[in-house]
Design an enzyme around this catalytic site. Sequence first.
Site, PDB file in Angstrom:
ATOM      1  N   SER A 142       0.684  -1.603  -0.260  1.00  0.00           N
ATOM      2  CA  SER A 142      -0.266  -0.256  -0.242  1.00  0.00           C
ATOM      3  C   SER A 142       1.585   1.195   0.282  1.00  0.00           C
ATOM      4  CB  SER A 142      -1.040  -0.478   0.646  1.00  0.00           C
ATOM      5  OG  SER A 142      -2.099   0.978   1.107  1.00  0.00           O
ATOM      6  N   ASP A 236      -9.819  -3.613  -5.507  1.00  0.00           N
ATOM      7  CA  ASP A 236      -9.100  -2.077  -4.865  1.00  0.00           C
ATOM      8  C   ASP A 236      -9.008  -1.683  -5.697  1.00  0.00           C
ATOM      9  OD1 ASP A 236      -6.610  -0.900  -3.621  1.00  0.00           O
ATOM     10  OD2 ASP A 236      -5.423  -3.215  -3.652  1.00  0.00           O
ATOM     11  N   HIS A 266      -7.736  -5.068  -1.319  1.00  0.00           N
ATOM     12  CA  HIS A 266      -6.427  -4.435  -1.298  1.00  0.00           C
ATOM     13  C   HIS A 266      -5.559  -5.315  -0.232  1.00  0.00           C
ATOM     14  CE1 HIS A 266      -3.866  -1.323  -0.089  1.00  0.00           C
ATOM     15  NE2 HIS A 266      -3.800  -1.459   0.412  1.00  0.00           N
TER      16      HIS A 266
END
Length: 292
Positions: A142, A236, A266
């Site tokens: 991320s 995502d 995600h």
Amino acid sequence: MLAGVLWLSGRRRFFASAELDPERIVAKRGGAARPTRAIRRRLDVTWAMREGCEVYMVAPRGRPPEATVLYLHGGAYLHPISVHHWRFIARMVERTGARFVVPFYPLAPGYDGETAGCFVIGLYRELLERHGPSAMFVMGDSAGGGLALSLAMQATAAGLPRGAGLVLLSPWLDVTASDPAQAGIERDDVMLMRPGIRTAGLWYAGALPPTDPRISPLFGRLAGLPPILIFCGTHDILVTDARRLTERARREGVPLVYEEAPGLMHVYAILPLPEGRAAQVRIARFLQEPAA
């Protein structure tokens, strides 16, 4: 089932509004997870302070590490490392025999991307000098994936030796969250929404434009980067970042392998899912043979 649990948890509601509360975010910082007792029993865990930040080293017991991985955790540049990260790191150390170096890098809104970038590139220099570039990897999920790519670009621009590879897990590469395709994906994303992450991105940018490559590495130079391995799911909103980076790498001749998982959320690659475990097998293979 896990997607349903995440949806019901209300996690994505944190990012539903652009009006994030910086005082509340900072107040929660003391909750950063540390390696659990179970992890400390199984693995060699040490830590040190560097420039006021904790840096943990997690390595296999009873044998020398086969590689060094600088791991940069996600959390929208706002949240500290979580227990899910530590569980993933422990699994990867056991599977690969690598040493994972995990810094608690400076977070927004108190610090910006320029500060975080200076901190991690200083640590990266130290690791290169100590362990050499041939078995030196950078990995991040991320926001940590965005910081990992930015770090690699800054290292290349500074003339540092090229590391062995980059692993990017659902990386956040463009903090503006302005790709039109994200609007259609957002309804299926159980963790992220654009209003909140745009605010987080502006805080992280600080005085820099949000499209500065130090903040949004999707706009930086790819030439000279080591081999890259990327994982992302179609549910995502950051899948658009992964796709855009993959297309650029193909055009510019940068070695990159992209694995996109239909219907997954995600950072699925770090989660306790069959698809996550399969991704972890692929990551372990990459750490042994980056160009494979």
